[in-house]
Scaffold this motif. Structure first.
Motif, short mmCIF file in Angstrom:
data_model
loop_
_atom_site.label_atom_id
_atom_site.label_comp_id
_atom_site.label_asym_id
_atom_site.label_seq_id
_atom_site.Cartn_x
_atom_site.Cartn_y
_atom_site.Cartn_z
N UNK A 65 70.15 53.73 42.20
CA UNK A 65 70.76 52.41 42.04
C UNK A 65 69.88 51.38 42.76
N UNK A 66 69.26 50.50 41.99
CA UNK A 66 68.41 49.45 42.54
C UNK A 66 69.07 48.11 42.22
N UNK A 67 69.51 47.42 43.26
CA UNK A 67 70.22 46.15 43.09
C UNK A 67 69.29 45.01 43.48
N UNK A 68 68.98 44.15 42.51
CA UNK A 68 68.15 42.98 42.79
C UNK A 68 69.03 41.87 43.36
N UNK A 69 68.67 41.36 44.51
CA UNK A 69 69.45 40.32 45.18
C UNK A 69 68.85 38.95 44.87
N UNK A 70 69.71 38.02 44.44
CA UNK A 70 69.29 36.66 44.14
C UNK A 70 70.38 35.70 44.59
N UNK A 71 70.02 34.47 44.96
CA UNK A 71 71.03 33.51 45.44
C UNK A 71 71.85 32.93 44.31
N UNK A 72 73.08 32.56 44.63
CA UNK A 72 73.96 31.90 43.66
C UNK A 72 74.04 30.41 43.90
N UNK A 73 73.38 29.95 44.98
CA UNK A 73 73.25 28.52 45.24
C UNK A 73 71.81 28.25 45.65
N UNK A 74 71.36 27.05 45.36
CA UNK A 74 69.99 26.67 45.73
C UNK A 74 69.99 26.03 47.12
N UNK A 75 68.87 26.21 47.81
CA UNK A 75 68.75 25.62 49.14
C UNK A 75 67.61 26.22 49.92
N UNK A 76 67.43 25.74 51.13
CA UNK A 76 66.38 26.27 52.01
C UNK A 76 66.91 27.48 52.78
N UNK A 77 66.05 28.46 52.96
CA UNK A 77 66.41 29.68 53.66
C UNK A 77 66.39 29.43 55.15
N UNK A 78 67.52 29.71 55.80
CA UNK A 78 67.61 29.49 57.25
C UNK A 78 67.04 30.69 58.01
N UNK A 79 67.38 31.90 57.61
CA UNK A 79 66.84 33.08 58.29
C UNK A 79 66.94 34.30 57.38
#
Length: 410
Positions: A65-79
């Motif tokens: 099981x390989x789960x690709x992680x992607x954001x659901x909101x746009x923005x700058x990455x804090x950490x």
């Protein structure tokens, strides 16, 4: 006297010795050939049995099981508190998008919700006032109608009194000419008739007045009803606005929660391509989480699967660990060849047809958890599975499943 030749005696003596050596050599060759045949049978028979009772292929790979992680909101990455190949538990933070913009949006949505609720309460108060006014107008209308009924009863009473007094006056008028009554009694009867007539006219005018008041009260009651309906419509509008504001608050809360990208399952972080400060878009692939649970997908030829059944034992040889056999069992066989599920399946009804042996994917599950013996399997590793097709019963599948569950519980 006969003379004997010593050379002939030596030749005669050498012939039996040569025959014995040749015989001994033949016996040795015979025994060596027999031993070779026995050795070939001993070594070849298990190989023959293995070939006849097992099916194998080198077109097999480890899957997981390989789960690709992607954001659901746009923005700058804090950490980004994880790194490549790190083990993470389910729910552990992977990437944190800067939440400040979404916190402000949530505060604005909550303020709008409070304003909408206040407007709804005000509209509900207007509805209560409109209902009270309508009740007052309805009471006034009822009072006017009661007064109308009383006025009509008075008209009937005055009409009866007027008719009586008129009749008395007419009789007095006839009697006064004959001198039967005095002039005083005549004047009294005439005055009484005039008073009755005046009272009847006043009662009739009162009915007209009461009718006008009733019409006015009805108009006021209708206006109060229209005002109540308008107030109720305003309440419904304010309620809709409040529901919309609540939905905006929930959406803002969701957007704020989406700034925390967490692991959907336990696994290893793989192909991390995000760093703090980067601006990410919705749907952009940031990293993948690879589960520890793996299985093997073996693409057997269609001529090899006739004897395969779920539950049959499998010996798995991994290229990364030569000489080590990992135990597994057949879990399922795909209902269709690999070419049938490609993006562009071949169209055999057109052009020239060349028969090609198709491959059928077979899912093989490990009997023991991945990495329990210190050998961790990763997706994409090449393996060579050997399926024991001599086992035809599904009992082995149940036993393997029970063993796997027992191992997982331990």
């Amino acid at each position: 006297m006969t003379n004997e030749n010593p050379n002939n005696d030596a030749a005669a003596a050498e012939k039996p010795a040569g025959a014995r050596r040749r015989l001994k050599s033949r016996k040795m060759l015979f025994f060596l050939g027999l031993a070779a045949i026995v050795l070939a049978v001993v070594l070849g028979y298990p190989l023959y049995l293995g070939i006849m009772s097992h099916e194998s292929t080198d077109d097999a790979f480890v899957e997981a099981h390989v789960v690709s992680m992607s954001p659901r909101v746009a923005g700058h990455v804090a950490r980004v508190p994880v790194h490549d190949n790190q083990w993470v538990e389910k729910g552990e933070l992977l990437v944190q998008v800067d939440p400040r913009t979404f916190e402000v949006a949530l505060d604005i949505a909550r303020a709008r919700l409070q304003s909408a609720k206040a407007a709804m309460e005000e509209a509900e108060a207007e509805v209560a006032a409109a209902r009270s006014l309508m009740a007052q107008r309805a009471a006034a209308l009822s009072s006017n109608r009661a007064a109308m009924a009383q006025a009509r009863a008075g008209v009937q009473e005055y009409t009866a009194g007027h008719d009586r007094d008129e009749n008395d006056f007419k009789r007095m008028d006839e009697m006064v000419e004959a001198g039967a009554v005095s002039r005083q009694e005549y004047d009294h009867a005439r005055a009484q008739a005039a008073v009755s007539r005046a009272k009847l006219q006043s009662a009739k005018k009162n009915i007209d007045t009461q009718s006008a008041q009733i019409r006015q009260a009805q108009a006021s009651a209708q206006a109060a009803g229209d005002g109540l309906r308008q107030a109720q419509a305003a309440v419904e509008q304010r309620q809709a606005e409040a529901r919309e504001a609540e939905a905006q608050v929930r959406q803002a809360e969701l957007d704020l929660s989406y700034t925390r990208i967490t692991a959907p399952c336990a696994g290893f972080v793989t192909k991390k391509s995000v760093e703090p400060g980067a601006y990410v878009q919705v749907g952009q692939k940031l990293l993948s989480v690879v589960s520890r649970d793996v299985w093997v997908v073996a693409n057997f030829k269609e001529t090899q699967i006739s004897g395969m059944r779920p539950g049959q034992p499998v010996d798995i040889e991994v290229d990364a660990y030569p000489g080590v056999d990992i135990k597994g069992h057949v879990d399922s066989i795909q209902r269709g060849t690999g070419s049938r599920f490609t993006l562009l399946p071949p169209e055999n009804a057109t052009g020239n047809f060349i028969k090609v042996v198709q491959r059928v994917p077979v899912k093989i599950v490990l009997d023991r958890p991945n990495g329990e013996d210190g050998r961790l399997l990763a997706p994409g590793m090449s393996v060579i599975p050997r399926v024991n097709v001599a086992v035809q019963s599904d009992d082995n599948r149940s036993a393997c499943a029970e063993q796997t569950r027992a191992t997982a519980v331990q």
